[in-house]
Motif scaffolding. Structure first.
Motif, PDB file in Angstrom:
ATOM      1  N   ALA A   1       0.839  -1.211   0.000  1.00 33.14           N
ATOM      2  CA  ALA A   1       0.000   0.000   0.000  1.00 33.14           C
ATOM      3  C   ALA A   1       0.864   1.248   0.000  1.00 33.14           C
ATOM      4  N   GLN A   2       2.017   1.140   0.699  1.00 28.58           N
ATOM      5  CA  GLN A   2       2.894   2.302   0.754  1.00 28.58           C
ATOM      6  C   GLN A   2       3.514   2.560  -0.617  1.00 28.58           C
ATOM      7  N   ASP A   3       3.829   1.516  -1.347  1.00 26.02           N
ATOM      8  CA  ASP A   3       4.389   1.663  -2.688  1.00 26.02           C
ATOM      9  C   ASP A   3       3.386   2.322  -3.631  1.00 26.02           C
ATOM     10  N   THR A   4       2.106   1.969  -3.484  1.00 23.48           N
ATOM     11  CA  THR A   4       1.079   2.581  -4.347  1.00 23.48           C
ATOM     12  C   THR A   4       0.912   4.060  -4.021  1.00 23.48           C
ATOM     13  N   LYS A   5       1.037   4.439  -2.742  1.00 26.45           N
ATOM     14  CA  LYS A   5       0.955   5.844  -2.352  1.00 26.45           C
ATOM     15  C   LYS A   5       2.092   6.641  -2.984  1.00 26.45           C
ATOM     16  N   ILE A   6       3.278   6.075  -2.925  1.00 29.33           N
ATOM     17  CA  ILE A   6       4.444   6.758  -3.494  1.00 29.33           C
ATOM     18  C   ILE A   6       4.299   6.856  -5.009  1.00 29.33           C
ATOM     19  N   ALA A   7       3.865   5.768  -5.627  1.00 31.14           N
ATOM     20  CA  ALA A   7       3.697   5.759  -7.077  1.00 31.14           C
ATOM     21  C   ALA A   7       2.610   6.736  -7.505  1.00 31.14           C
ATOM     22  N   SER A   8       1.505   6.778  -6.738  1.00 29.61           N
ATOM     23  CA  SER A   8       0.411   7.665  -7.113  1.00 29.61           C
ATOM     24  C   SER A   8       0.809   9.121  -6.910  1.00 29.61           C
ATOM     25  N   ALA A   9       1.597   9.386  -5.872  1.00 30.23           N
ATOM     26  CA  ALA A   9       2.046  10.754  -5.642  1.00 30.23           C
ATOM     27  C   ALA A   9       2.983  11.196  -6.756  1.00 30.23           C
ATOM     28  N   ALA A  10       3.779  10.294  -7.223  1.00 29.93           N
ATOM     29  CA  ALA A  10       4.727  10.633  -8.267  1.00 29.93           C
ATOM     30  C   ALA A  10       4.039  10.801  -9.612  1.00 29.93           C
ATOM     31  N   SER A  11       3.091   9.905  -9.926  1.00 30.49           N
ATOM     32  CA  SER A  11       2.463   9.939 -11.240  1.00 30.49           C
ATOM     33  C   SER A  11       1.217  10.813 -11.271  1.00 30.49           C
ATOM     34  N   GLY A  12       0.662  11.187 -10.107  1.00 25.68           N
ATOM     35  CA  GLY A  12      -0.518  12.020 -10.063  1.00 25.68           C
ATOM     36  C   GLY A  12      -1.805  11.244 -10.097  1.00 25.68           C
ATOM     37  N   ILE A  13      -1.753   9.901  -9.977  1.00 26.24           N
ATOM     38  CA  ILE A  13      -2.956   9.078  -9.979  1.00 26.24           C
ATOM     39  C   ILE A  13      -3.437   8.949  -8.550  1.00 26.24           C
ATOM     40  N   LYS A  14      -4.726   9.113  -8.334  1.00 26.00           N
ATOM     41  CA  LYS A  14      -5.283   9.016  -6.993  1.00 26.00           C
ATOM     42  C   LYS A  14      -5.449   7.550  -6.591  1.00 26.00           C
ATOM     43  N   ILE A  15      -5.286   7.286  -5.317  1.00 28.99           N
ATOM     44  CA  ILE A  15      -5.385   5.926  -4.799  1.00 28.99           C
ATOM     45  C   ILE A  15      -6.826   5.432  -4.873  1.00 28.99           C
ATOM     46  N   ASN A  16      -7.792   6.317  -4.541  1.00 28.84           N
ATOM     47  CA  ASN A  16      -9.184   5.874  -4.511  1.00 28.84           C
ATOM     48  C   ASN A  16      -9.784   5.755  -5.912  1.00 28.84           C
ATOM     49  N   GLY A  17      -9.059   6.115  -6.936  1.00 29.91           N
ATOM     50  CA  GLY A  17      -9.527   5.935  -8.303  1.00 29.91           C
ATOM     51  C   GLY A  17     -10.417   7.049  -8.822  1.00 29.91           C
ATOM     52  N   LYS A  18     -10.614   8.104  -8.052  1.00 25.75           N
ATOM     53  CA  LYS A  18     -11.481   9.214  -8.485  1.00 25.75           C
ATOM     54  C   LYS A  18     -10.620  10.331  -9.079  1.00 25.75           C
ATOM     55  N   GLN A  19     -10.165  10.092 -10.298  1.00 29.04           N
ATOM     56  CA  GLN A  19      -9.272  11.057 -10.925  1.00 29.04           C
ATOM     57  C   GLN A  19      -9.988  12.351 -11.302  1.00 29.04           C
ATOM     58  N   TRP A  20     -11.328  12.308 -11.410  1.00 33.75           N
ATOM     59  CA  TRP A  20     -12.062  13.498 -11.844  1.00 33.75           C
ATOM     60  C   TRP A  20     -12.150  14.559 -10.746  1.00 33.75           C
ATOM     61  N   HIS A  21     -11.842  14.178  -9.491  1.00 33.70           N
ATOM     62  CA  HIS A  21     -11.804  15.171  -8.423  1.00 33.70           C
ATOM     63  C   HIS A  21     -10.461  15.888  -8.447  1.00 33.70           C
ATOM     64  N   GLY A  22     -10.489  17.190  -8.274  1.00 33.81           N
ATOM     65  CA  GLY A  22      -9.255  17.952  -8.267  1.00 33.81           C
ATOM     66  C   GLY A  22      -8.490  17.768  -6.973  1.00 33.81           C
ATOM     67  N   ASP A  23      -7.227  18.121  -6.987  1.00 34.18           N
ATOM     68  CA  ASP A  23      -6.419  18.016  -5.785  1.00 34.18           C
ATOM     69  C   ASP A  23      -6.851  19.095  -4.799  1.00 34.18           C
ATOM     70  N   ARG A  24      -6.922  18.718  -3.542  1.00 38.22           N
ATOM     71  CA  ARG A  24      -7.343  19.665  -2.522  1.00 38.22           C
ATOM     72  C   ARG A  24      -6.134  20.325  -1.907  1.00 38.22           C
TER      73      ARG A  24
END
Length: 113
Positions: free
Chosen positions: A3-26
Motif C-alpha cells: 500500500a505504501q508503494d502505491t501511495k508513493i507511485a500515485s504521488a509521483a504519477s498524479g494518480i489518486k489511490i481511490n480511483g477518483k481522478q475526476w476530483h481535483g487536488d485539494r
C-alpha cells in the motif's frame, strides 16, 4: 506491491489511490492565508476605486460620443426634411416668396429658443 508503494507511485504519477481522478487536488486548509493588513486592504481599495472611476469616465466619454453621433444624424434628417418641404413649396410658389417664408420661419425659430 504494498500500500505504501502505491501511495508513493500515485504521488509521483498524479494518480489518486481511490480511483477518483475526476476530483481535483485539494489544497491544505489554511484559514489565515487570505488575511491581509488594514493598510494593504486600504491600498487595494484605493486602487480599485481609481480603476472604477477611470472606467466610468471612459464609459461617459463613449456615451457622449455616441450621443453626438446620434444628434448629427437627427440634424441631417431634419435638414433634409426641411429642404424637401421647401422644394415642394417652390413647385407651387415663386422662388422669392419661398425665400421670404424661409427667412421668416428662421426668425420665428430664433425668437422661440
Amino acid at each position: 506491491m504494498s500500500a505504501q508503494d502505491t501511495k508513493i507511485a500515485s504521488a509521483a504519477s498524479g494518480i489518486k489511490i481511490n480511483g477518483k481522478q475526476w476530483h481535483g487536488d485539494r489544497a491544505p486548509f489554511r484559514p489565515a492565508a487570505g488575511l491581509t493588513s488594514y493598510t494593504r486592504r486600504m491600498e487595494e481599495k484605493k486602487a480599485k476605486d481609481a480603476m472604477k472611476a477611470k472606467e466610468k469616465e471612459m464609459k461617459e466619454e463613449k456615451e457622449a460620443e455616441r450621443q453626438r453621433w446620434i444628434q448629427g444624424i437627427k440634424d441631417k434628417r431634419t435638414a433634409k426634411a426641411e429642404k424637401e418641404r421647401y422644394e415642394k413649396l417652390a413647385e407651387k410658389m415663386h422662388r422669392k416668396r419661398v425665400e421670404r417664408l424661409r427667412r421668416r420661419e428662421k426668425r420665428n425659430k430664433m425668437l422661440k429658443s
